[in-house]
Design an enzyme around this catalytic site. Structure first.
Site, PDB file in Angstrom:
ATOM      1  N   HIS A 254       0.834  -1.202   0.000  1.00 51.90           N
ATOM      2  CA  HIS A 254       0.000   0.000   0.000  1.00 51.90           C
ATOM      3  C   HIS A 254       0.871   1.256   0.000  1.00 51.90           C
ATOM      4  CE1 HIS A 254      -3.431  -2.518   0.374  1.00 51.90           C
ATOM      5  NE2 HIS A 254      -3.124  -2.916   1.602  1.00 51.90           N
ATOM      6  N   ASP A 305      -5.010  -7.988  -3.426  1.00 50.98           N
ATOM      7  CA  ASP A 305      -5.348  -7.771  -2.030  1.00 50.98           C
ATOM      8  C   ASP A 305      -6.618  -8.505  -1.623  1.00 50.98           C
ATOM      9  OD1 ASP A 305      -5.481  -6.876   0.562  1.00 50.98           O
ATOM     10  OD2 ASP A 305      -5.395  -4.760   0.109  1.00 50.98           O
TER      11      ASP A 305
END
Length: 423
Positions: A254, A305
């Site tokens: 991220h 993810d």
């Protein structure tokens, strides 16, 4: 010796036509351009690229797809739904779900996945379920065994989080050390986040297995940064640097809310960054400084993810589109840079992969060039036009595992999901 004839292939020097690949033991042994197709060669039409790398996955999150959009909320309210799902899984049900998820990834063009795994419940049954699921689906697995030791900064684990925790770094390392690699699995480690591993245990976790890939969720939410600064006087990136957790084997996932100093620390240490654009959009995380990271020399990779979307090409497009939205300019990443991020197998502990050349694994994805989405697109810009629906064939280790949206062994992925989710 197997032969694959590629109508066009993306080689290290660019797109080439009529390329013959000879493969044995899952490795490319010869690459050359040919005038005629040798008898017995398997044809791969369209444009053939190296197999795509999924550098960050939570397979079980797929069970939430299309089920969390009815009440608004934030990342933190979504997390409560995720905890409910985690608490309901058994090794058997998780293997069935993960098999379907990994089959969907293969059909979409992923040939390897890094699974950020923290459903431990005091043992490795869930990890072995993931290993079996990856083998059944025909995808290469990097199993990132994750340390999850706290429920937040200064907070003990509670509720569903108790299934994630080993209690301390030493106990985590003992259990994690029992996981061994095999011919389809790289074993790596992960620090869930600076929220989930206390400062006094970060160095022990980071240094427990120095030869394994190491991943960490980093600065996904502004609240994480605020809490870390309040508790330690350091940003999460600086705290990881203090613990010796940054470096060439580390991938930060991220990295959405970074300071200039954070970017310099990541770049100076050789740490890579995995961006997950569809998840970061779905959870309203924000848009990270991708261009600044790349310009500083940070290697970028991409991940699905939470698997709310499984489409590597949309992840690549999301990387560029996020940059356009935050900058007001187009072409922030070239098509070649997007392909490099799509094929970032270094983040998975597989530096030999991600290229079509002699000595590389025979992991390939063929994209159609004449579909409603891709017809007329320049071949070098195909990554900005195609989607997973344009994946014509996927090859892993010299074996065709998917064609035209159907898994060769497991069949229709939708059918797999219907059965799994019904249960």
């Amino acid at each position: 010796m197997k032969s694959f004839w590629c109508e066009r292939a993306v080689l290290p020097g660019g797109v080439a036509a009529r390329v013959l690949l000879r493969v044995s033991d899952g490795i490319i042994r010869e690459v050359r351009e040919v005038d005629t197709i040798p008898l017995g060669s398997q044809r791969l039409h369209g444009v053939v690229l190296p197999g795509f790398a999924n550098a960050h996955s939570h397979a079980f999150h797929r069970g939430l797809r299309g089920r969390t959009h009815d009440g608004g909320g934030t990342f933190w309210t979504w997390r409560e739904r995720m905890y409910e799902l985690a608490g309901a899984l058994t090794p058997r049900s998780y293997q069935r779900l993960a098999t379907a998820v990994y089959a969907e990834m293969v059909v979409a063009g992923y040939t390897a996945v890094a699974e950020f795994h923290y459903l431990h419940a005091g043992g490795n049954e869930m990890a072995e379920a993931l290993r079996a699921a990856a083998r059944a689906a025909g995808i290469r697995l990097t199993l990132l065994d994750t340390a999850y030791l706290a429920g937040g900064i200064g907070k003990p684990v509670a509720g569903a989080q108790e299934r994630f925790s080993d209690g301390g770094a030493a106990a985590w390392a003992r259990r994690s050390g029992e996981l061994l690699p095999d011919d389809n699995t790289v074993v790596g480690t992960a620090i869930h986040s600076v929220r989930a591993v206390p400062r006094e245990e970060l160095a022990a976790v980071a240094g427990a297995f120095p030869d394994r890939p190491l991943h960490v969720h980093l600065s996904e939410q502004p609240d994480e940064n605020r809490e870390c600064l309040e508790a330690y006087g350091l940003t999460p990136t600086a705290l990881l640097a203090e613990a010796g957790a940054l470096g060439e084997r580390t991938t930060a996932v991220h990295a959405t809310h970074l300071t200039d100093e954070d970017i310099a620390l990541l770049a100076g240490s050789g740490t890579g960054v995995c961006l997950c654009p569809t998840t970061e959009a779905d959870l309203a995380d924000g848009i990270g400084p991708a261009r600044e990271l790349a310009d500083a020399g940070v290697r970028l990779s991409l991940g699905s993810d939470q698997n709310a979307v499984v489409d590597p090409l949309l992840e690549a497009r999301g990387l560029e589109h996020g940059e356009r939205l935050r900058s007001g300019r187009r072409g922030r990443f070239s098509p070649a840079e997007l392909v490099a991020a799509l094929t970032g197998h270094h983040a998975l502990g597989r530096p030999e992969a991600g290229r079509i050349e002699v000595g590389a694994p025979a992991d390939l994805v063929a994209l159609r060039t004449g579909s409603a989405r891709t017809a007329g697109a320049e071949l070098e810009q195909l990554v900005l036009a195609a989607t997973a629906a344009d994946v014509a064939a996927v090859v892993v280790g010299g074996r065709v595992v998917a064609r035209d949206g159907v898994h060769e062994e497991l069949g229709d992925v939708g059918g797999l999901y219907r059965e799994v989710l019904r249960r």
